[in-house]
Design an enzyme around this catalytic site. Structure first.
Site, short mmCIF file in Angstrom:
data_model
loop_
_atom_site.label_atom_id
_atom_site.label_comp_id
_atom_site.label_asym_id
_atom_site.label_seq_id
_atom_site.Cartn_x
_atom_site.Cartn_y
_atom_site.Cartn_z
N SER A 164 0.84 -1.19 0.00
CA SER A 164 0.00 0.00 0.00
C SER A 164 0.88 1.24 0.00
CB SER A 164 -0.90 0.00 1.23
OG SER A 164 -1.72 -1.14 1.25
N CYS A 193 -44.46 28.71 -15.35
CA CYS A 193 -43.05 29.10 -15.37
C CYS A 193 -42.73 29.94 -14.13
CB CYS A 193 -42.75 29.90 -16.64
SG CYS A 193 -41.09 30.63 -16.67
N LYS A 208 -2.91 9.19 -9.93
CA LYS A 208 -3.38 8.02 -9.19
C LYS A 208 -4.75 7.62 -9.75
CE LYS A 208 -4.19 6.31 -4.50
NZ LYS A 208 -5.52 5.74 -4.78
N GLU A 231 -3.64 -0.60 -12.97
CA GLU A 231 -5.01 -0.36 -12.53
C GLU A 231 -5.96 -0.66 -13.68
OE1 GLU A 231 -6.78 1.44 -8.88
OE2 GLU A 231 -4.79 0.75 -9.46
N LYS A 261 7.01 9.12 -6.19
CA LYS A 261 7.95 8.07 -5.82
C LYS A 261 9.37 8.58 -6.08
CE LYS A 261 4.70 4.59 -7.61
NZ LYS A 261 4.50 3.56 -8.66
#
EC number: 6.5.1.2
Length: 711
Positions: free
Chosen positions: A84, A410, A117, A175, A292
């Site tokens: 994770s 209306c 992500k 993914e 990262k």
């Protein structure tokens, strides 16, 4: 044996070609062949494999259609754990991550690989000798579920890695996602089939991937976005994560075009801000950014804590969904008269802002979702998109929740509300008097093809409406009362005001067809206005028939409440629907317009202001081209397009701008456009200028030498 070798060689060639085409289509977004050519190659490979079953390999492009249902998914261990990521939710937490990483390796600044992500479901793929052998869900990070049969159906997922020297063994992580555009189409199809639609693209991707019957998964437009590599044997990877993304692309995977190498904390912040701005325009949903450390030696030195790496973090976007209470519903009126129900919500923070209003779109959507005042609802906001309510939490509905009903009048002008059968949108019928529609109605009224008032363009109308000089078309003819004020305005003068007022005065003398068109009746364009004028001859006759139509419609609905076909037969027998091209939809719009008292008041005011036209003598002579529709394309030597249109209409025919199956003839002049090609495709008769002229002179049918594409 020779035949078998030949078949295998051809099957290998076809598989290679199809893999290359898949890569060009899904990864490079640059298809090398047409869909028809791809389908031809695919069918040829299918036929070869059917004739020689031993040719079917697990990596064949044909093996994406799914297999019979599985009773359960087997548990499988990942070769390396799917860890994770730690999350952060603001710049301070991101700065703290960067500080810890720098201090951990005693560096002044670090280079990061920045990625979007994806908001989907994680998948781990195992390739041996370049061929897909296993696909597994993340599970608990150590053990996942074997969903290989389902993964094979994902069109952009390589069943064999590209390149001549694949690794002996490699795990590819990514993914599984469902594009927003395809999600909407999938939900529409599910609803049509009576199935429950998915809540959002992420749930649709996860639910589709875990189908026990992979043939169902094969019908879902899933995509795989690769972002990482786990264990690898028999090959060396570049130490840079950014370069590893390039390696994934070289193997044939789809990767994000938004991956970047950024410098330090400031680079991370800038990337996050840029992705937050792009987010609403992306077809694939993202819920944050991942940062990262790019260099392998730095990552190795930082190591891991518990089940997350110290060298990576996910900076999440603010939540796009939240729950709140629906307190009331108000109806807003757009510039075309469309009524949009707007939910008034208990304020809630969602998508980075406080939301108190959300669109409910239309009454059909309200009924489909069963939204009621007092309900607890889910509010969704993606980027800068208008907030909406995707679903209701019915289990939390209070006993006093109230159904939402369409107003009878209306909310802006009090005119009646019209809703054509089969349409989702309800509209205000007071087009000439409704303040919400005022600007557009006035622009249309003064336009060249309507009353043609030179000098009264969009800018002038916007200005005069804003200052209260114009509230209805009749006010145009009272502008002369404000002559001195107009002359004193910046940009105006005696001459320009005199020209404007002269043009307004001249426009009072018009034709019935122009006046009908200028009224802006919904669904009534120039051609329809001309046909109505010629059929009825006077405005009074048209108004009387509109009133009679509503009365007949009420009687037909009473006598045949459950038989629409019978009602249609009653309504088409005479009156409005006897005019060529006027069906139930158009007739309803005409009848509703004249039924509104405020519209009739404006018409009376226009007549009182001096607008006039000659009554047309209704022509009962036979019209040999009645019921026939023409389209003109290209230029003719003897007739201009306007002259040709007038000749056709004088003989009872109609001229339209687009070719359809209902078109009878397309008249082709020099340098015709795509309309000729479309006519050929649909089998519509083509006439050159000579054949067209002959038809006008003896309009009993197309001359013998016409190009009749139906023959």
């Amino acid at each position: 044996m020779a035949a078998d070798r030949q078949a295998r060689a051809r099957a290998d060639e076809l598989a290679r070609m199809l893999r290359a085409h898949n890569r060009a289509y899904y990864q490079d977004d640059d298809p090398a062949v047409s869909d028809a050519e791809y389908d031809r190659l695919f069918r040829e490979l299918q036929a070869l494999e059917a004739e020689h079953p031993d040719l079917v390999g697990t990596d064949s492009p044909t093996q994406r259609v799914g297999a019979p249902p599985s009773e359960k998914f087997d548990a499988v261990d990942h070769a390396t754990p799917m860890l994770s990521l730690a999350n952060c939710f603001d710049d301070d937490e991101l700065a703290e991550f960067d500080r810890r990483a720098r201090e951990g390796v005693n560096a002044e600044a670090l280079t990061y690989c920045a990625e979007p992500k994806f908001d989907g479901t994680a998948l781990n793929l195992r390739y041996e000798a370049g061929v897909l052998q296993l696909a597994a869900t993340r599970g608990d990070g150590v053990t996942g579920e074997d969903i290989t049969a389902n993964a094979r159906t994902i069109r952009n997922l390589p069943l064999r890695l590209a390149g001549d020297a694949p690794p002996e063994f490699v795990e590819v992580r990514g993914e599984v996602v469902l594009a927003r555009s395809r999600f909407e189409a999938l939900n529409a199809r599910l609803s049509e089939d009576g199935q429950k639609p998915f809540v959002n693209p992420r749930n649709a991707a996860a639910g589709s991937l875990r189908q026990l019957d992979s043939r169902v998964t094969a019908t879902r437009p899933l995509a795989f976005m690769a972002y990482g590599i786990g264990r690898i044997d028999g090959a060396r990877l570049p130490g840079s994560l950014y370069a590893q993304i390039d390696r994934l692309a070289a193997w044939g995977f789809t990767v994000s075009e938004h991956v970047e190498r950024v410098e330090g904390l400031d680079g991370c912040k800038a990337y996050y801000a840029a992705m937050a701005e792009r987010r609403a325009g992306l077809d694939i949903e993202i819920d944050g950014c991942v940062f990262k450390v790019d260099a392998a030696d730095v990552r190795a030195e930082l190591g891991f804590v518990a089940r997350a790496p110290r060298w990576a973090i996910a900076r999440k976007f603010p939540a796009e969904e939240a729950t709140t209470r629906l307190n009331a519903v108000e109806f807003q009126v757009g510039r075309t008269g469309a009524l949009t129900p707007v939910a008034k919500l208990e304020p809630v923070f969602v998508g980075g802002v406080t939301v108190s209003n959300a669109s409910l779109h239309n009454m059909d959507e309200i009924a489909r979702k069963d939204v009621r005042v007092g309900d607890t609802v889910v509010v969704r906001r993606a980027g800068d998109v208008i907030p909406e309510i995707p679903r209701v939490l019915v289990d939390r509905r209070p006993a006093d929740a109230q159904p939402i009903t369409l107003p009878e009048a209306c909310p802006v002008c009090g005119s009646g509300i019209e809703r054509v059968e089969g349409e989702a949108i309800a509209r205000c019928s007071g087009g000439l008097v409704c303040a919400a529609q005022r600007r557009e109605a006035l622009k249309h009224f003064a336009s060249r093809r309507a009353l043609d008032i030179d000098g009264l363009g969009e800018r002038q109308i916007e200005q005069f409406v804003a200052e209260g000089l114009l509230a209805s078309p009749a006010d145009i003819f009272r502008l002369s009362e404000h002559r001195e004020d107009l002359v004193a305005r910046e940009g105006y003068g005696e001459k320009s005001v005199a020209n404007l007022l002269a043009s307004i005065e001249a426009s009072k003398q018009t034709t019935l067809e122009r006046f009908i068109f200028a009224l802006g009746i919904r669904e009534v364009g120039e051609t329809m206005a001309r046909d109505l004028a010629r059929h009825f001859g006077s405005l009074k006759a048209l108004q009387d028939e509109a009133t009679a139509y509503r009365q007949r419609l009420a009687r037909a609905a009473h006598s045949e409440p459950d038989n629409r076909a019978a009602r249609d037969r009653i309504m088409t027998a005479e009156g409005l629907q006897a005019v060529p091209g006027v069906g139930a939809r158009v007739a309803g719009c005409i009848a509703d317009f004249f039924a509104e008292p405020r519209n009739r008041e404006v018409i009376d005011a226009l007549i009182a202001a001096g607008v006039t036209w000659e009554t047309i003598a209704v022509d009962d002579a036979p019209r040999p081209l009645a019921g026939r529709t023409f389209v003109l394309t290209g230029s003719m030597a003897e007739l201009s397009r306007e002259a040709a249109s007038e000749r056709i209409e004088a003989l009872g025919g109609r001229v339209t701008s687009s070719v359809s199956k209902k078109t009878d003839y397309v008249v082709v002049g020099d340098a015709p456009g795509s309309k000729r090609d479309k006519a050929r495709k649909l089998g519509v008769t083509l006439l050159d200028e000579a054949a067209f002229t002959a038809l006008l002179e003896a309009p009993t049918g197309p001359p013998a030498d016409t190009e009749d594409t139906q023959s």
